[in-house]
Design a protein around this motif. Structure first.
Motif, PDB file in Angstrom:
ATOM      1  N   LEU A   7       0.812  -1.214   0.000  1.00  0.00           N
ATOM      2  CA  LEU A   7       0.000   0.000   0.000  1.00  0.00           C
ATOM      3  C   LEU A   7       0.846   1.264   0.000  1.00  0.00           C
ATOM      4  CD1 LEU A   7      -2.900  -0.450   2.608  1.00  0.00           C
ATOM      5  CD2 LEU A   7      -3.124   0.052   0.171  1.00  0.00           C
ATOM      6  N   TYR A   8       2.036   1.191   0.567  1.00  0.00           N
ATOM      7  CA  TYR A   8       2.781   2.391   0.912  1.00  0.00           C
ATOM      8  C   TYR A   8       3.881   2.693  -0.099  1.00  0.00           C
ATOM      9  CZ  TYR A   8       5.686  -1.389   2.582  1.00  0.00           C
ATOM     10  OH  TYR A   8       6.404  -2.545   2.638  1.00  0.00           O
ATOM     11  N   VAL A   9       4.427   3.885  -0.012  1.00  0.00           N
ATOM     12  CA  VAL A   9       5.559   4.267  -0.846  1.00  0.00           C
ATOM     13  C   VAL A   9       6.775   3.446  -0.433  1.00  0.00           C
ATOM     14  CG1 VAL A   9       7.155   6.131  -1.407  1.00  0.00           C
ATOM     15  CG2 VAL A   9       4.704   6.598  -1.188  1.00  0.00           C
ATOM     16  N   ASN A  31       9.244  12.016   8.884  1.00  0.00           N
ATOM     17  CA  ASN A  31       9.311  10.609   8.479  1.00  0.00           C
ATOM     18  C   ASN A  31       7.944  10.101   8.043  1.00  0.00           C
ATOM     19  OD1 ASN A  31      11.985  10.577   9.095  1.00  0.00           O
ATOM     20  ND2 ASN A  31      11.827   9.267  10.899  1.00  0.00           N
ATOM     21  N   CYS A  32       6.898  10.512   8.763  1.00  0.00           N
ATOM     22  CA  CYS A  32       5.540  10.064   8.442  1.00  0.00           C
ATOM     23  C   CYS A  32       5.104  10.575   7.072  1.00  0.00           C
ATOM     24  CB  CYS A  32       4.560  10.503   9.527  1.00  0.00           C
ATOM     25  SG  CYS A  32       4.583  12.278   9.879  1.00  0.00           S
ATOM     26  N   VAL A  33       5.487  11.802   6.754  1.00  0.00           N
ATOM     27  CA  VAL A  33       5.149  12.373   5.445  1.00  0.00           C
ATOM     28  C   VAL A  33       5.832  11.585   4.336  1.00  0.00           C
ATOM     29  CG1 VAL A  33       5.325  14.436   3.993  1.00  0.00           C
ATOM     30  CG2 VAL A  33       4.814  14.662   6.440  1.00  0.00           C
ATOM     31  N   ASP A  34       7.103  11.264   4.541  1.00  0.00           N
ATOM     32  CA  ASP A  34       7.889  10.583   3.509  1.00  0.00           C
ATOM     33  C   ASP A  34       7.391   9.166   3.238  1.00  0.00           C
ATOM     34  OD1 ASP A  34       9.455  12.850   3.411  1.00  0.00           O
ATOM     35  OD2 ASP A  34      11.006  12.037   4.728  1.00  0.00           O
ATOM     36  N   ILE A  35       6.862   8.485   4.266  1.00  0.00           N
ATOM     37  CA  ILE A  35       6.495   7.073   4.111  1.00  0.00           C
ATOM     38  C   ILE A  35       5.094   6.878   3.562  1.00  0.00           C
ATOM     39  CG2 ILE A  35       5.439   6.628   6.384  1.00  0.00           C
ATOM     40  CD1 ILE A  35       8.025   4.396   4.574  1.00  0.00           C
ATOM     41  N   CYS A  36       4.261   7.912   3.596  1.00  0.00           N
ATOM     42  CA  CYS A  36       2.842   7.731   3.263  1.00  0.00           C
ATOM     43  C   CYS A  36       2.604   7.781   1.756  1.00  0.00           C
ATOM     44  CB  CYS A  36       1.994   8.792   3.956  1.00  0.00           C
ATOM     45  SG  CYS A  36       0.225   8.557   3.683  1.00  0.00           S
ATOM     46  N   ALA A  37       1.844   6.811   1.258  1.00  0.00           N
ATOM     47  CA  ALA A  37       1.511   6.764  -0.171  1.00  0.00           C
ATOM     48  C   ALA A  37       0.237   7.532  -0.486  1.00  0.00           C
ATOM     49  CB  ALA A  37       1.341   5.309  -0.611  1.00  0.00           C
ATOM     50  N   HIS A  38      -0.409   8.078   0.538  1.00  0.00           N
ATOM     51  CA  HIS A  38      -1.743   8.658   0.337  1.00  0.00           C
ATOM     52  C   HIS A  38      -1.822  10.123   0.746  1.00  0.00           C
ATOM     53  CE1 HIS A  38      -3.050   4.540  -0.390  1.00  0.00           C
ATOM     54  NE2 HIS A  38      -2.307   4.213   0.643  1.00  0.00           N
ATOM     55  N   ASP A  39      -0.667  10.758   0.990  1.00  0.00           N
ATOM     56  CA  ASP A  39      -0.605  12.179   1.315  1.00  0.00           C
ATOM     57  C   ASP A  39      -1.487  12.520   2.520  1.00  0.00           C
ATOM     58  OD1 ASP A  39       0.401  14.755   0.892  1.00  0.00           O
ATOM     59  OD2 ASP A  39      -1.358  15.355  -0.268  1.00  0.00           O
ATOM     60  N   ALA A  40      -1.441  11.658   3.534  1.00  0.00           N
ATOM     61  CA  ALA A  40      -2.258  11.904   4.727  1.00  0.00           C
ATOM     62  C   ALA A  40      -1.526  12.744   5.782  1.00  0.00           C
ATOM     63  CB  ALA A  40      -2.739  10.589   5.324  1.00  0.00           C
ATOM     64  N   GLY A  83      -0.780   2.164   8.942  1.00  0.00           N
ATOM     65  CA  GLY A  83       0.071   2.167  10.124  1.00  0.00           C
ATOM     66  C   GLY A  83       1.558   2.312   9.871  1.00  0.00           C
ATOM     67  N   ARG A  84       1.951   2.559   8.635  1.00  0.00           N
ATOM     68  CA  ARG A  84       3.381   2.697   8.352  1.00  0.00           C
ATOM     69  C   ARG A  84       3.997   3.869   9.110  1.00  0.00           C
ATOM     70  NH1 ARG A  84       7.123  -0.145   6.535  1.00  0.00           N
ATOM     71  NH2 ARG A  84       7.900   1.297   4.984  1.00  0.00           N
ATOM     72  N   CYS A  85       3.235   4.938   9.275  1.00  0.00           N
ATOM     73  CA  CYS A  85       3.758   6.107   9.979  1.00  0.00           C
ATOM     74  C   CYS A  85       4.053   5.792  11.442  1.00  0.00           C
ATOM     75  CB  CYS A  85       2.780   7.273   9.878  1.00  0.00           C
ATOM     76  SG  CYS A  85       1.119   6.900  10.473  1.00  0.00           S
ATOM     77  N   ILE A  86       3.287   4.882  12.032  1.00  0.00           N
ATOM     78  CA  ILE A  86       3.530   4.491  13.423  1.00  0.00           C
ATOM     79  C   ILE A  86       4.922   3.877  13.549  1.00  0.00           C
ATOM     80  CG2 ILE A  86       2.777   2.951  15.288  1.00  0.00           C
ATOM     81  CD1 ILE A  86      -0.074   3.232  14.219  1.00  0.00           C
ATOM     82  N   GLY A  87       5.250   3.025  12.589  1.00  0.00           N
ATOM     83  CA  GLY A  87       6.526   2.325  12.648  1.00  0.00           C
ATOM     84  C   GLY A  87       7.732   3.215  12.454  1.00  0.00           C
ATOM     85  N   VAL A  88       7.593   4.321  11.676  1.00  0.00           N
ATOM     86  CA  VAL A  88       8.763   5.155  11.383  1.00  0.00           C
ATOM     87  C   VAL A  88       8.906   6.329  12.334  1.00  0.00           C
ATOM     88  CG1 VAL A  88       8.753   4.530   8.950  1.00  0.00           C
ATOM     89  CG2 VAL A  88       7.540   6.591   9.692  1.00  0.00           C
ATOM     90  N   CYS A  89       7.938   6.564  13.212  1.00  0.00           N
ATOM     91  CA  CYS A  89       8.021   7.706  14.123  1.00  0.00           C
ATOM     92  C   CYS A  89       9.083   7.446  15.192  1.00  0.00           C
ATOM     93  CB  CYS A  89       6.673   7.955  14.790  1.00  0.00           C
ATOM     94  SG  CYS A  89       6.715   9.364  15.929  1.00  0.00           S
ATOM     95  N   PRO A  90      10.098   8.307  15.305  1.00  0.00           N
ATOM     96  CA  PRO A  90      11.198   8.042  16.246  1.00  0.00           C
ATOM     97  C   PRO A  90      10.853   8.347  17.700  1.00  0.00           C
ATOM     98  CG  PRO A  90      11.575  10.118  15.124  1.00  0.00           C
ATOM     99  CD  PRO A  90      10.343   9.513  14.491  1.00  0.00           C
ATOM    100  N   THR A  91       9.738   9.051  17.953  1.00  0.00           N
ATOM    101  CA  THR A  91       9.392   9.434  19.328  1.00  0.00           C
ATOM    102  C   THR A  91       8.084   8.811  19.802  1.00  0.00           C
ATOM    103  OG1 THR A  91       8.244  11.434  18.553  1.00  0.00           O
ATOM    104  CG2 THR A  91      10.599  11.634  19.061  1.00  0.00           C
ATOM    105  N   ASP A  92       7.546   7.860  19.051  1.00  0.00           N
ATOM    106  CA  ASP A  92       6.263   7.236  19.393  1.00  0.00           C
ATOM    107  C   ASP A  92       5.159   8.271  19.553  1.00  0.00           C
ATOM    108  OD1 ASP A  92       7.303   4.655  19.360  1.00  0.00           O
ATOM    109  OD2 ASP A  92       7.920   4.763  21.446  1.00  0.00           O
ATOM    110  N   ALA A  93       5.215   9.317  18.736  1.00  0.00           N
ATOM    111  CA  ALA A  93       4.190  10.355  18.788  1.00  0.00           C
ATOM    112  C   ALA A  93       2.914   9.940  18.059  1.00  0.00           C
ATOM    113  CB  ALA A  93       4.733  11.649  18.170  1.00  0.00           C
TER     114      ALA A  93
END
Length: 369
Positions: A84-86, A202-211, A230-240
């Protein structure tokens, strides 16, 4: 339900006896020769590794499985569906490039790679889910369903949304077309705790849907654009970033089990899990964190539920590696996988799979030398 046999071998090798020799013995001892492979198309479902991630299984393991299938008269191919993702596997051309770059070329493995859901991830078959509570028709990559026999070859590791990535995740989520993956993920959408956000994008870069977007140095997620992968969850370095639906991971695990049932039903299946480089997150990341426990060994079974349970138990019996993620975590569950991702209860998926009749968590572990 009667206990299922799960076969296991450790990684100790002596006097020229290689890991590949041990893997072959394990697979044969586990009963793969009881399947009639003669002239049968055999899908070996695996993950080719996102470029940049080095925790994926080496092609040598796939070649060992391919050789056994050929020896038994089968016609094997390696397969997976698009993402699904970039990343490096979002359509078949990039997916094949990634597979070849990571060593899964015909001269190395002995067979071809087929991307099961086609060029754009839209070549799918609608497969009924018997007794499905969440999914009535699974959307599965066509080549995967066209095969006469299914073998899952899985790298067992942690996972940020399902707790761990084992046989069920490899088959169910991995076998879904792009629309199928969206269906499995759609119950929950992540949100950002801006007090923890550092605006790294990181979340912007990983998302395939511009969310995800960055405004005034902080991230926020457009819920209308988000598909909940949920790809953005995995790449967030601060668990934000976390899921705003506390039950969404439970639903995801149940849907993965239902997709697995749809893919496995009505044909011979056999399952192999390799428990090495147990990274805390999925091999879909373009990087891999350090392994959370030492390498364990190889497992095989006709029962994917028993296999996953056995692998979980084996991982939880291992000491944690202090320099890895769990060395920094407050461990409260006596469960390495739940300690890695405390908001995810991996047990839900296995319990649902058991309810569906896909297998049993009751197993007998048989060691193979």
């Amino acid at each position: 339900m009667e206990a299922s046999n799960v076969y296991y071998t450790n990684l100790r090798c002596f006097n020229g006896d290689s890991r590949l020799d041990k893997l072959e013995r394990l697979i044969k001892r586990a009963g793969i020769e009881s399947i009639d492979f003669k002239n049968k198309f055999t899908a070996i479902k695996m993950h080719f590794g996102e470029p940049g991630n080095l925790a994926f299984l080496r092609p040598n393991y796939a070649a060992t499985v391919v050789d056994i299938v050929k020896e038994l008269g089968g016609r094997p191919f390696l397969t997976d569906c698009n993402t699904l993702y970039v990343g490096g596997r979002k359509h078949a051309l990039d997916h094949l490039d990634s597979a070849y770059r990571n060593g899964f070329m015909p001269y190395a493995t002995g067979c071809h790679v087929i991307i099961a859901d086609g060029l754009k991830g839209t070549d799918e078959v609608l497969v009924p889910v018997h007794n499905g509570e969440y999914v009535k028709e699974a959307k599965v990559g066509r080549a995967l369903m066209d095969a006469d026999i299914l073998i899952s070859l899985t790298h067992f590791k942690g996972h940020e949304a399902t707790g761990f990535g084992g046989a069920l995740k490899n088959i169910g989520m991995g076998g879904g077309s792009r629309a199928g993956k969206m269906e499995m993920h759609c119950d929950g959408k992540p949100q950002v705790d801006q007090e923890l956000c550092i605006g790294c994008s990181n979340c912007v870069d990983i998302c395939a849907h511009d969310a995800p977007h960055i405004t005034d140095g902080l991230s926020w997620i457009n819920q209308d654009a988000c598909v909940g992968c949920g790809r953005c969850i995995g790449v967030c370095p601060t668990d934000a970033i976390s899921n705003n639906d506390s039950s969404s991971n439970d639903k995801l695990n149940c849907k993965v089990a239902e997709y697995t049932q749809a893919i496995c039903q009505g044909r011979p299946t056999f399952h192999i899990s390799i428990v090495i480089e147990v990274s805390p997150n999925c091999d879909c990341h373009s990087e891999n964190d350090a392994a959370i426990v030492p390498d364990v060994g190889f497992f095989a079974s006709f029962d994917p539920v028993a296999l996953d349970q056995a692998c979980v138990d084996a991982v939880n019996k291992m000491p944690i590696i202090p320099s890895a993620k769990l060395g920094d975590a407050a461990c409260t569950h006596h469960d390495h996988l739940m300690d890695s991702h405390p908001t995810t209860d991996w047990r839900v998926g296995l319990q649902h799979a058991e309810k569906l009749g896909l297998g049993t968590t009751n197993y007998k572990l048989i060691e193979v030398q």
